[in-house]
Write a protein that holds these residues in place. Structure first.
Motif, PDB file in Angstrom:
ATOM      1  N   TYR A   1       0.828  -1.214   0.000  1.00 22.05           N
ATOM      2  CA  TYR A   1       0.000   0.000   0.000  1.00 22.05           C
ATOM      3  C   TYR A   1       0.858   1.257   0.000  1.00 22.05           C
ATOM      4  O   TYR A   1       0.552   2.238  -0.645  1.00 22.05           O
ATOM      5  CB  TYR A   1      -0.954   0.004   1.209  1.00 22.05           C
ATOM      6  CG  TYR A   1      -2.090  -0.993   1.067  1.00 22.05           C
ATOM      7  CD1 TYR A   1      -2.316  -1.649  -0.138  1.00 22.05           C
ATOM      8  CD2 TYR A   1      -2.944  -1.255   2.133  1.00 22.05           C
ATOM      9  CE1 TYR A   1      -3.351  -2.562  -0.272  1.00 22.05           C
ATOM     10  CE2 TYR A   1      -3.990  -2.185   2.006  1.00 22.05           C
ATOM     11  CZ  TYR A   1      -4.170  -2.829   0.802  1.00 22.05           C
ATOM     12  OH  TYR A   1      -5.195  -3.731   0.670  1.00 22.05           O
TER      13      TYR A   1
ATOM     14  N   ARG B   1       2.085   1.723  -3.486  1.00 22.12           N
ATOM     15  CA  ARG B   1       0.987   2.101  -4.376  1.00 22.12           C
ATOM     16  C   ARG B   1       0.675   3.591  -4.220  1.00 22.12           C
ATOM     17  O   ARG B   1       0.541   4.318  -5.209  1.00 22.12           O
ATOM     18  CB  ARG B   1      -0.244   1.262  -4.037  1.00 22.12           C
ATOM     19  CG  ARG B   1      -1.303   1.262  -5.100  1.00 22.12           C
ATOM     20  CD  ARG B   1      -2.568   0.650  -4.590  1.00 22.12           C
ATOM     21  NE  ARG B   1      -3.045   1.300  -3.374  1.00 22.12           N
ATOM     22  CZ  ARG B   1      -4.050   0.870  -2.622  1.00 22.12           C
ATOM     23  NH1 ARG B   1      -4.673  -0.236  -2.954  1.00 22.12           N
ATOM     24  NH2 ARG B   1      -4.439   1.522  -1.544  1.00 22.12           N
ATOM     25  N   ASP B   2       0.615   4.068  -2.971  1.00 23.35           N
ATOM     26  CA  ASP B   2       0.312   5.486  -2.721  1.00 23.35           C
ATOM     27  C   ASP B   2       1.415   6.392  -3.277  1.00 23.35           C
ATOM     28  O   ASP B   2       1.152   7.402  -3.919  1.00 23.35           O
ATOM     29  CB  ASP B   2       0.130   5.737  -1.222  1.00 23.35           C
ATOM     30  CG  ASP B   2      -1.112   5.028  -0.705  1.00 23.35           C
ATOM     31  OD1 ASP B   2      -1.919   4.572  -1.548  1.00 23.35           O
ATOM     32  OD2 ASP B   2      -1.267   4.906   0.538  1.00 23.35           O
ATOM     33  N   ARG B   3       2.661   6.016  -2.988  1.00 19.09           N
ATOM     34  CA  ARG B   3       3.771   6.857  -3.459  1.00 19.09           C
ATOM     35  C   ARG B   3       3.888   6.862  -4.977  1.00 19.09           C
ATOM     36  O   ARG B   3       4.214   7.883  -5.575  1.00 19.09           O
ATOM     37  CB  ARG B   3       5.103   6.374  -2.860  1.00 19.09           C
ATOM     38  CG  ARG B   3       5.208   6.549  -1.361  1.00 19.09           C
ATOM     39  CD  ARG B   3       5.083   8.027  -0.991  1.00 19.09           C
ATOM     40  NE  ARG B   3       5.098   8.208   0.445  1.00 19.09           N
ATOM     41  CZ  ARG B   3       6.172   8.589   1.135  1.00 19.09           C
ATOM     42  NH1 ARG B   3       7.307   8.838   0.511  1.00 19.09           N
ATOM     43  NH2 ARG B   3       6.093   8.730   2.430  1.00 19.09           N
ATOM     44  N   MET B   4       3.616   5.716  -5.582  1.00 18.90           N
ATOM     45  CA  MET B   4       3.732   5.625  -7.040  1.00 18.90           C
ATOM     46  C   MET B   4       2.649   6.458  -7.738  1.00 18.90           C
ATOM     47  O   MET B   4       2.833   6.903  -8.869  1.00 18.90           O
ATOM     48  CB  MET B   4       3.630   4.162  -7.497  1.00 18.90           C
ATOM     49  CG  MET B   4       4.812   3.307  -7.108  1.00 18.90           C
ATOM     50  SD  MET B   4       6.305   3.741  -8.000  1.00 18.90           S
ATOM     51  CE  MET B   4       6.035   2.840  -9.512  1.00 18.90           C
ATOM     52  N   ARG B   5       1.527   6.648  -7.029  1.00 19.30           N
ATOM     53  CA  ARG B   5       0.452   7.463  -7.592  1.00 19.30           C
ATOM     54  C   ARG B   5       0.936   8.913  -7.726  1.00 19.30           C
ATOM     55  O   ARG B   5       0.674   9.589  -8.708  1.00 19.30           O
ATOM     56  CB  ARG B   5      -0.760   7.400  -6.656  1.00 19.30           C
ATOM     57  CG  ARG B   5      -2.058   7.255  -7.418  1.00 19.30           C
ATOM     58  CD  ARG B   5      -3.224   7.118  -6.475  1.00 19.30           C
ATOM     59  NE  ARG B   5      -3.641   5.733  -6.305  1.00 19.30           N
ATOM     60  CZ  ARG B   5      -4.200   5.245  -5.196  1.00 19.30           C
ATOM     61  NH1 ARG B   5      -4.383   6.011  -4.141  1.00 19.30           N
ATOM     62  NH2 ARG B   5      -4.571   4.002  -5.144  1.00 19.30           N
ATOM     63  N   GLU B   6       1.690   9.360  -6.721  1.00 17.55           N
ATOM     64  CA  GLU B   6       2.229  10.732  -6.760  1.00 17.55           C
ATOM     65  C   GLU B   6       3.423  10.835  -7.693  1.00 17.55           C
ATOM     66  O   GLU B   6       3.616  11.826  -8.376  1.00 17.55           O
ATOM     67  CB  GLU B   6       2.698  11.153  -5.354  1.00 17.55           C
ATOM     68  CG  GLU B   6       1.595  11.209  -4.318  1.00 17.55           C
ATOM     69  CD  GLU B   6       2.149  11.085  -2.895  1.00 17.55           C
ATOM     70  OE1 GLU B   6       3.369  11.250  -2.701  1.00 17.55           O
ATOM     71  OE2 GLU B   6       1.339  10.822  -1.980  1.00 17.55           O
ATOM     72  N   ASP B   7       4.245   9.767  -7.692  1.00 16.18           N
ATOM     73  CA  ASP B   7       5.492   9.808  -8.457  1.00 16.18           C
ATOM     74  C   ASP B   7       5.786   8.424  -9.042  1.00 16.18           C
ATOM     75  O   ASP B   7       6.304   7.547  -8.340  1.00 16.18           O
ATOM     76  CB  ASP B   7       6.625  10.252  -7.508  1.00 16.18           C
ATOM     77  CG  ASP B   7       7.993  10.069  -8.132  1.00 16.18           C
ATOM     78  OD1 ASP B   7       8.072   9.882  -9.366  1.00 16.18           O
ATOM     79  OD2 ASP B   7       8.995  10.103  -7.389  1.00 16.18           O
ATOM     80  N   PRO B   8       5.474   8.220 -10.318  1.00 20.96           N
ATOM     81  CA  PRO B   8       5.660   6.879 -10.926  1.00 20.96           C
ATOM     82  C   PRO B   8       7.108   6.383 -10.883  1.00 20.96           C
ATOM     83  O   PRO B   8       7.358   5.197 -11.026  1.00 20.96           O
ATOM     84  CB  PRO B   8       5.192   7.077 -12.374  1.00 20.96           C
ATOM     85  CG  PRO B   8       4.341   8.304 -12.349  1.00 20.96           C
ATOM     86  CD  PRO B   8       4.859   9.177 -11.254  1.00 20.96           C
TER      87      PRO B   8
END
Ligand code: KG4
Ligand code: ZN
Length: 350
Positions: free
Chosen positions: A229, A232-239
């Motif tokens: 999780y 997933r959250d961090r990748m949403r902000e920065d792929p």
């Protein structure tokens, strides 16, 4: 009581529980040879494919045993017993080693000795090397057994007397390493890759969930989910987050897993007042865990036992040494013995 069986018995060990085909020859507890054929075939699938593993074992077993005998400078006719992994492991893989061992025992009229793979990992601390004397733990000792399939604290009172005092209620430590590595897009098996990348990272950078489980039991599924999780959250902000923070992620994750492992080990050592503490199994190769156990040992006055790296992963020398202890007690198997994929009881032979 003296054993009626020879203390210098020549034992052939055979290991085929997962994806390594291995054969070893020991004279008593002294290792004469240890040959391992690792199966590269699984790497591209990101995990061990049972059917491919069993086929590779079939191809490897004869040349591996042949090489082990040659390296030891002995012939089949010299053997006093053949020891094999009965389980736990992949059924199709185990079957190759079991069938081969039966054939060899019948053809040479020597005893067949079944071995529990997990006991093998623990008793790897009693293999004597040809050229160096490694210190052995004294009984009773505690062993943290950490592999791809198991995470257990085991109290060992004699070579074949063991009691599981703590175990994982979900994932194993190795599984936690491998699954988290997969989430980061790292190759299988992920444990060694995380270990290597962690060396360049900051272990204090990220924090992940730590379980609260009673007694000496473990849980790793909460950590896995929190890691997933978080990414997933961090990748949403920065792929590009994983790519940019790989080393810190690995270091922080490894530290979390090691801290979880050590916490219960320290508690168990205190409760049982045991000061000889060993680690074993694939994850015992982890540099963070090795350093962590050593540091705890220095702090608490333990004698700590870290297996040589070549005995951390699956190998037949540990099967042969366990077979030797069983051979000395006359614990032989009949020809109707069958492999067991799951074995819960440490005390049973297999
Ligand atoms: O004992 P093992 O060879 O096979 C089983 O019986 O399961 O253990 C394999 C496990 C894998 O999960 C692998 O990722 C892990 O041991 N492993 C490591 C390291 N080397 C192997 N985990 C963390 N750090 C390592 N250096
Ligand atoms: Zn293993």
């Amino acid at each position: 009581m003296d054993s009626p069986f020879r203390s210098d018995a020549l034992i052939l060990g055979i290991e085929s529980s997962c994806d390594d085909t291995s054969a070893a020859v020991l004279r008593g507890t002294r290792m004469l040879s240890n040959v391992i054929a690792s199966q590269a075939v699984h790497m591209k699938y990101g995990g061990v494919i049972p059917e491919l593993a069993s086929r590779a074992h079939q191809q490897n077993i004869v040349p591996v045993v042949d090489t082990a005998l040659k390296n030891a400078g002995v012939g089949v006719a010299d053997l006093d017993a053949v020891a094999f992994t009965r389980g736990p492991g992949l059924l199709g893989s185990l079957l190759v080693g079991v069938s081969f061992s039966k054939g060899l025992a019948v053809a040479n009229n020597i005893p067949l000795v079944e071995v529990n793979h997990l006991q093998g990992h623990i008793l790897s601390h009693f293999i004597d090397m040809p050229d160096e004397e490694l210190p052995h733990p004294s009984f009773p000792f505690l062993c943290l057994l950490v592999s791809g399939g198991h995470t257990q604290i085991v109290k060992v009172t004699a070579p074949l007397e063991m009691e599981i005092v703590g175990t994982t209620i979900d994932d194993a430590a190795g599984e936690a390493f491998d699954k988290c590595a997969k989430v980061m897009g790292l190759p299988y098996p992920g444990g060694p890759v995380i270990d290597r990348l962690a060396a360049q990272g900051d272990a204090g950078r990220f924090r992940f969930a730590r379980p609260s489980v009673s007694g000496f039991d473990y849980s790793f599924s909460g950590l896995k989910t929190s890691f997933l999780y978080f990414l997933r959250d961090r990748m949403r902000e920065d792929p590009g987050f994983i790519e940019a923070n790989r080393a810190d992620l690995c270091a922080s994750l490894q530290k979390t897993i090691v801290d979880i492992l050590l916490d219960k080990l320290v508690k168990a050592a205190g409760k049982f007042r045991i000061r000889d503490v060993a680690i074993a199994g694939g994850v015992s190769a982890n540099s963070g865990l090795r350093g962590g156990v050593t540091a705890e040992g220095e702090r608490r006055g333990w004698r700590t036992f870290l297996p040589p790296l070549k005995f951390t992963t699956d190998n037949a020398a540990m099967i042969a040494v366990t077979g030797y202890f069983r051979y000395q007690k006359g614990e032989f198997s009949s020809l109707s013995v069958a492999p067991e994929a799951r074995i819960e009881n440490m005390l049973t032979g297999a």
